[in-house]
Design a protein around this motif. Structure first.
Motif, PDB file in Angstrom:
ATOM      1  N   VAL A  70       0.829  -1.211   0.000  1.00  0.00           N
ATOM      2  CA  VAL A  70       0.000   0.000   0.000  1.00  0.00           C
ATOM      3  C   VAL A  70       0.862   1.260   0.000  1.00  0.00           C
ATOM      4  O   VAL A  70       1.811   1.391   0.777  1.00  0.00           O
ATOM      5  CB  VAL A  70      -0.963   0.007   1.203  1.00  0.00           C
ATOM      6  N   VAL A  71       0.532   2.145  -0.927  1.00  0.00           N
ATOM      7  CA  VAL A  71       1.160   3.471  -1.004  1.00  0.00           C
ATOM      8  C   VAL A  71       0.067   4.488  -0.687  1.00  0.00           C
ATOM      9  O   VAL A  71      -1.028   4.408  -1.247  1.00  0.00           O
ATOM     10  CB  VAL A  71       1.719   3.730  -2.416  1.00  0.00           C
ATOM     11  N   SER A  72       0.350   5.433   0.230  1.00  0.00           N
ATOM     12  CA  SER A  72      -0.640   6.477   0.511  1.00  0.00           C
ATOM     13  C   SER A  72       0.020   7.654   1.200  1.00  0.00           C
ATOM     14  O   SER A  72       1.210   7.600   1.539  1.00  0.00           O
ATOM     15  CB  SER A  72      -1.783   5.927   1.364  1.00  0.00           C
ATOM     16  N   GLY A  73      -0.731   8.703   1.370  1.00  0.00           N
ATOM     17  CA  GLY A  73      -0.202   9.895   2.015  1.00  0.00           C
ATOM     18  C   GLY A  73      -1.218  11.007   1.998  1.00  0.00           C
ATOM     19  O   GLY A  73      -2.390  10.797   1.675  1.00  0.00           O
ATOM     20  N   TYR A  74      -0.759  12.211   2.379  1.00  0.00           N
ATOM     21  CA  TYR A  74      -1.650  13.375   2.433  1.00  0.00           C
ATOM     22  C   TYR A  74      -1.252  14.377   1.369  1.00  0.00           C
ATOM     23  O   TYR A  74      -0.065  14.682   1.227  1.00  0.00           O
ATOM     24  CB  TYR A  74      -1.550  14.060   3.793  1.00  0.00           C
ATOM     25  N   GLY A  75      -2.226  14.904   0.649  1.00  0.00           N
ATOM     26  CA  GLY A  75      -1.935  15.923  -0.356  1.00  0.00           C
ATOM     27  C   GLY A  75      -0.902  15.411  -1.346  1.00  0.00           C
ATOM     28  O   GLY A  75      -1.134  14.445  -2.053  1.00  0.00           O
ATOM     29  N   GLN A  76       0.256  16.065  -1.367  1.00  0.00           N
ATOM     30  CA  GLN A  76       1.303  15.656  -2.294  1.00  0.00           C
ATOM     31  C   GLN A  76       2.349  14.781  -1.609  1.00  0.00           C
ATOM     32  O   GLN A  76       3.259  14.288  -2.264  1.00  0.00           O
ATOM     33  CB  GLN A  76       1.999  16.899  -2.859  1.00  0.00           C
ATOM     34  N   THR A  77       2.222  14.624  -0.297  1.00  0.00           N
ATOM     35  CA  THR A  77       3.279  13.959   0.452  1.00  0.00           C
ATOM     36  C   THR A  77       3.004  12.474   0.594  1.00  0.00           C
ATOM     37  O   THR A  77       1.993  12.085   1.183  1.00  0.00           O
ATOM     38  CB  THR A  77       3.398  14.583   1.855  1.00  0.00           C
ATOM     39  N   GLU A  78       3.906  11.668   0.066  1.00  0.00           N
ATOM     40  CA  GLU A  78       3.746  10.220   0.196  1.00  0.00           C
ATOM     41  C   GLU A  78       4.333   9.785   1.531  1.00  0.00           C
ATOM     42  O   GLU A  78       5.473  10.087   1.854  1.00  0.00           O
ATOM     43  CB  GLU A  78       4.466   9.530  -0.968  1.00  0.00           C
ATOM     44  N   ILE A  79       3.526   9.074   2.335  1.00  0.00           N
ATOM     45  CA  ILE A  79       3.995   8.652   3.656  1.00  0.00           C
ATOM     46  C   ILE A  79       4.310   7.153   3.656  1.00  0.00           C
ATOM     47  O   ILE A  79       5.351   6.732   4.141  1.00  0.00           O
ATOM     48  CB  ILE A  79       2.923   8.938   4.729  1.00  0.00           C
ATOM     49  N   LEU A  80       3.410   6.362   3.114  1.00  0.00           N
ATOM     50  CA  LEU A  80       3.634   4.919   3.058  1.00  0.00           C
ATOM     51  C   LEU A  80       4.135   4.560   1.662  1.00  0.00           C
ATOM     52  O   LEU A  80       3.529   4.905   0.664  1.00  0.00           O
ATOM     53  CB  LEU A  80       2.332   4.162   3.340  1.00  0.00           C
ATOM     54  N   HIS A  81       5.267   3.838   1.616  1.00  0.00           N
ATOM     55  CA  HIS A  81       5.843   3.524   0.304  1.00  0.00           C
ATOM     56  C   HIS A  81       5.721   2.030   0.020  1.00  0.00           C
ATOM     57  O   HIS A  81       6.705   1.376  -0.324  1.00  0.00           O
ATOM     58  CB  HIS A  81       7.317   3.939   0.243  1.00  0.00           C
ATOM     59  N   GLY A  82       4.559   1.461   0.175  1.00  0.00           N
ATOM     60  CA  GLY A  82       4.412   0.042  -0.133  1.00  0.00           C
ATOM     61  C   GLY A  82       4.504  -0.814   1.109  1.00  0.00           C
ATOM     62  O   GLY A  82       5.468  -1.564   1.289  1.00  0.00           O
ATOM     63  N   VAL A  83       3.517  -0.707   1.979  1.00  0.00           N
ATOM     64  CA  VAL A  83       3.520  -1.466   3.226  1.00  0.00           C
ATOM     65  C   VAL A  83       2.614  -2.683   3.076  1.00  0.00           C
ATOM     66  O   VAL A  83       1.547  -2.596   2.464  1.00  0.00           O
ATOM     67  CB  VAL A  83       3.025  -0.592   4.388  1.00  0.00           C
ATOM     68  N   SER A  84       3.054  -3.820   3.615  1.00  0.00           N
ATOM     69  CA  SER A  84       2.229  -5.026   3.577  1.00  0.00           C
ATOM     70  C   SER A  84       2.103  -5.597   4.973  1.00  0.00           C
ATOM     71  O   SER A  84       3.042  -5.529   5.770  1.00  0.00           O
ATOM     72  CB  SER A  84       2.856  -6.088   2.668  1.00  0.00           C
TER      73      SER A  84
END
Lengths: 341, 351, 234
Positions: free
Chosen positions: C9-23
């Motif tokens: 999973v990749v996700s974040g707020y606005g333009q900022t990516e916080i999670l870079h592929g978590v399983s």
């Protein structure tokens, strides 16, 4: 229509575009660059127009049953008889002072609070200013208004050709203001304003005195609007409280900035041209399009439409990410599941 | 460390029970001085104006309670609220002056009132029309903006556009001239102390009380009302609890629009005339009540509405009556100076 | 098949990516703890699973269904309930109203469930009319958990439930969490200093800078000297 008539019409048209361009620029400083919602442009418009009118208009005429007491006409004072043109410049300075003080007072009161407070307070100030000029006849002749407002450099050309000269005056003032605003917003000071508009908390945490920057921007915008109002008074040469109806003195200006592109000074001017073109063009249209009430409706639809369809306006701001689109450009937002920011 | 939650309270739904207000000594002094001033002035004040102010306050309250709910739950200042009032008044005008007569039903001077019984039918219809309009506007304007995640200020700005468009619409349909509901002059009630009460005012007061009580019951007793308060309190937690935004949003608009439409009709009755600008002008006292009462706090809005109504009416004893909106505005400014979060909020709360 | 399966999973707020592929996966009946340093994306992961933060890439499967684009109010319906770290009660609503809001999606008469919660957290029964905003930290945490339990979830996400609680209160809440787990509810915990949490967990994950660093049995992570030194405060 013969050529001279067309030319006269065009000159009058561009004078108005120029004056509205000044308001639009002032609003751009407040909203476009800093994100301050001024819902009472009419207040600064009126203060600017009345200040200069009171300072330069001849003394009240008893035969006309005029009620106001301060006749202004500083130019007529014997020991300060440097001519109306000198006083014109000086009265612009007075306009800047008055509008600056009012903007300071409003800003001081509301700029520490959330943005809507400023909108509500400016709305109230505009109405209070209007009521004051309407009811306090001794200040500015009440609903009868002030007339015989003198022309700047009126001695240079014949009255028939005066509009050409005034167009030049308006364009020179507009150009000076444009260059000044352009310079200011591209300075480090202007970058702070945009940082505040984008993310107030971030700007605050990077050590900027957000409140003070917002206050300065609000005052600057208010002064520019006041100057626009002053030029307007010297152009139409008659002002009364009806002149400062929110429609033509606030909403149209908002439509101009939104259509042209907030955050872009060229956009602000383009918007003044386009919207004033639509506004004055529709009166030649057949059927209900010429109905002033339809134009009223149209201005509202224009504002909402631009926000919905093209938030950046025609020109938009030249920068990396658009303020509105940026929030969701990365990924589609879930239906109904978008938490508050 | 957990942050104390009180600092993030949304002031809506102070309805769960009595709360402790943390008055600082300064504010107590101010309150006492103001109260003393009010009581001291009473002998010099024309009681008729005070009574009139109470009725005006009732109308302001209807506008302000709805506006403060919208502010608290949807988080923006709805500048079109006054024009929702105008719409309500004019829809009722269409029904009483054109539609019902066209059906062959005419009525004026119903009972002790100046207006006809048709207005009683027109009022709920007008409310429904304005509710439908408000929900449609939400669907096609505000929801699209919310989904795009724009700032609250953009929402306020588009509501200003909506306000202008609505007023233009009213002027296109009805023109800009003064209109009145079909009416018949009626005897006013004479009370001691030279107080005259027009019977219409009794109707206005009864309607206002009935609606405010209804809203109170909806907010404290019904599932959707509690969900509205929960959403105002904590939107994210409401979502993860399964409280959909849409239902709450629609109900908020519904209640706000119904109150606004009623306020518009009552204002037209109270003033004896309709003008397209009536709602926009009324925006200043209504917003003043919202801010005086603390944004999002319906109780505060209610109390502030009466304070503003009475003060601005009484001010006409010494001032030009056209200054009434300016008096309301001055009260708001005074509050911003003394207590920016409103008179009726807890210390440390607010947005 | 795992109850919850988060993959890349990749996700974040606005333009900022916080999670870079978590399983990560959770099986039925498990307690799983995620630990990691401040700002590693633990809370973002929780919010992403609960639907409050959009999934940019990857999938979130809950009971075999992809919920990565389901709005949060629908996710609650599927039996996955989330207790945020802060702001986890409705402060101006009473205790009882908070529980009613927890049961917003229930169509049946849920009075019995509220009574059950009062028995489960006796503190809440003392004064059900009290405003949630005036509760102490521990009581508030209990109310937050009780609110999430109102829907009878199969999985409950707890974001740092012990943060800021007095030690005695930590044991009390921990005991309740174990009790919830014994009743058949799977638990996903996020903790920063998580010795207690790990000691009761079936498995644990170490999350660093928005990426998986380690995965092991809870006890094994506790015994791992590197984990102990870096993430459990020595």
């Amino acid at each position: 229509m013969e050529l001279a008539g067309v030319l006269n019409y065009l000159v009058g048209f561009f004078i108005m575009v120029g004056i509205y361009g000044i308001f639009s620029l002032g609003l751009n400083v407040q909203w476009g660059f800093t994100g301050l919602f001024n819902a009472g442009i009419a207040g600064f418009f009126a203060l600017g127009a009345y200040t200069t009118a009171l300072l330069t208009t001849p003394a009240p005429d008893a035969a006309q049953v005029e009620d106001f007491i301060f006749g202004g006409n500083l130019a007529g004072l014997p020991y300060l008889d440097w001519g109306i043109d000198f006083w014109f410049i000086l009265s612009l300075a007075a306009v800047a002072l008055v509008c600056g003080i009012v903007a300071y007072a409003v800003g001081r009161l509301t700029l520490r609070l959330s943005g809507d407070y400023l909108a509500i307070a400016t709305l109230g100030i505009a109405e209070a200013v209007r009521l004051m000029f309407l009811n306090e006849k001794w200040i500015a002749n009440g609903s009868k208004g002030l007339y015989r407002i003198p022309e700047f450099l009126g001695d240079l050309v014949s009255p028939a050709n005066y509009d050409y000269l005034f167009l030049v005056v308006v364009l020179v003032v507009l150009a000076l203001l444009y260059l000044a605003v352009q310079r200011v917003v591209n300075s480090p000071w202007g970058r702070v304003l945009r940082a505040i508009r984008e993310d107030e908390v971030a700007a605050q945490s990077s050590g900027k005195d957000v409140y003070s920057f917002k206050l300065q921007a609000f005052i600057l915008g208010g002064i520019i609007m006041g100057i626009g109002g002053a030029l307007y008074a010297h152009h139409v040469r008659f002002i009364s409280p009806i002149t400062f109806d929110p429609l033509l003195a606030t909403f149209v200006i908002w439509a101009m900035l939104m259509v042209g592109g907030s955050g872009n000074n060229r956009g602000a001017l383009l918007g003044a041209f386009v919207v004033w073109g639509i506004w004055s063009g529709t009166q030649f249209l057949p059927w209900f399009f010429a109905d002033p009430n339809f134009r009223f409706f149209m201005i509202g639809v224009l504002i909402v439409g631009v926000i919905l369809i093209r938030p950046g306006g025609i020109l938009g701001e030249t920068r990396r990410v658009s303020r509105v689109v940026g929030a969701s450009s990365h990924t589609p937002v879930k239906e109904g599941g978008n938490p508050k920011e | 460390m957990t942050r104390p939650l009180e600092t993030r309270l949304s002031p809506l739904s102070r309805l769960a029970g009595p709360i402790r207000r943390q008055w600082s000594p300064g504010h107590t002094t101010v309150a006492i001085v103001l109260a003393a001033l009010a009581i001291g002035l009473l002998p010099f004040v024309h009681m008729g104006l005070v009574v009139n102010g109470v009725f005006l306050g009732a109308i302001i309250a209807l506008g302000a309670v709805g506006l403060t709910l919208i502010y608290g739950i949807l988080h923006f200042a709805n500048f079109a609220h006054g024009d929702y009032m105008t719409m309500g008044a004019y829809v009722a005008l269409f029904l009483t002056a054109s539609f019902f007569p066209w059906l062959g039903v005419t009525s004026d001077g119903f009972g002790p009132f100046t207006f006809g019984f048709t207005l009683l039918i027109a009022l709920p219809v007008a409310a429904i029309v304005v509710i439908a309009g408000a929900i449609l506007l939400d669907r096609f304007v505000y929801r699209r903006l919310r989904d795009r995640g724009v700032s609250d200020l953009f929402m306020s700005m588009s509501s200003m556009g909506v306000a202008i468009a609505l007023r233009g619409l009213v002027q296109m349909i009805w023109g800009g001239d003064i209109e009145t509901y079909p009416r018949e002059s009626k005897q006013v009630f004479h009370l001691p102390m030279d107080v005259r009460i027009p019977p219409d005012a009794i109707f206005i007061a009864l309607m206002a009380v009935a609606l405010v009580v209804t809203v109170y019951l909806v907010l404290t007793r019904t599932r959707i009302g509690k969900a509205m308060r929960a959403t105002a309190d904590n939107p994210e937690l409401a979502l993860v609890s399964g409280i959909g935004t849409r239902g709450v949003t629609w109900w908020t608009w519904g209640i706000g629009a119904a109150l606004a439409a009623t306020a518009g009709v009552l204002l037209a009755v109270f003033q004896g005339q309709l003008l397209p600008i009536m709602g926009w002008k009324f925006l200043i006292p209504v917003f003043s009540a919202v801010i005086l009462g603390g944004i999002g706090n319906p109780y505060g809005a209610l109390a502030a509405a009466f304070a503003i109504g009475v003060t601005s009416e009484v001010s006409t004893q010494w001032m030009n009556p056209s200054y009434k909106p300016a008096v309301a505005f001055a009260m708001m400014i005074a509050v911003l100076l003394i207590r920016p979060k409103g008179l009726f909020t807890m210390a440390g709360s607010g947005r | 098949m795992a109850l919850l399966e988060v993959s890349a999973v990749v996700s974040g707020y606005g333009q900022t990516e916080i999670l870079h592929g978590v399983s990560l996966t959770i099986d039925d009946g498990e307690i799983v703890t995620i630990i990691g340093p401040n700002g590693c994306g633990k809370s973002t992961l929780m919010k992403t699973v609960a639907g409050l933060v959009n999934v940019w890439d990857g999938t979130v499967n809950f009971r075999g269904k992809d919920i990565s684009s389901t709005p949060p109010e629908q996710i609650a319906r599927t039996g996955l309930c989330f207790v945020p770290q802060t702001r986890n009660v409705f402060p101006t609503l009473s205790i009882r109203e908070n529980l009613e809001m927890g049961a917003f999606l229930r169509k049946d008469d849920f009075t019995w469930r509220i009574e059950e919660m009062y028995r489960f957290f006796p503190d809440l029964a003392l004064d059900p009319g009290r405003r949630a905003g005036s509760l102490s930290g521990g009581q508030r945490q209990m109310l937050a958990i009780a609110r999430a339990l109102m829907l009878d979830p199969t999985l409950i996400l707890l974001d740092e439930p012990f943060a800021g609680l007095a030690p005695a209160m930590v044991y009390l809440v921990l005991d309740r969490v174990l009790e919830i787990n014994r009743s058949g509810v799977s638990v996903l915990l996020v903790e920063q200093n998580a010795r207690q949490a790990l000691s009761v967990s079936n498995r644990g994950y170490v999350l660093v800078s928005g990426e998986n660093r380690l995965e092991d049995k809870g006890s094994a992570l506790l015994d791992n000297p590197e984990v102990s030194r870096l993430y459990l405060g020595g």
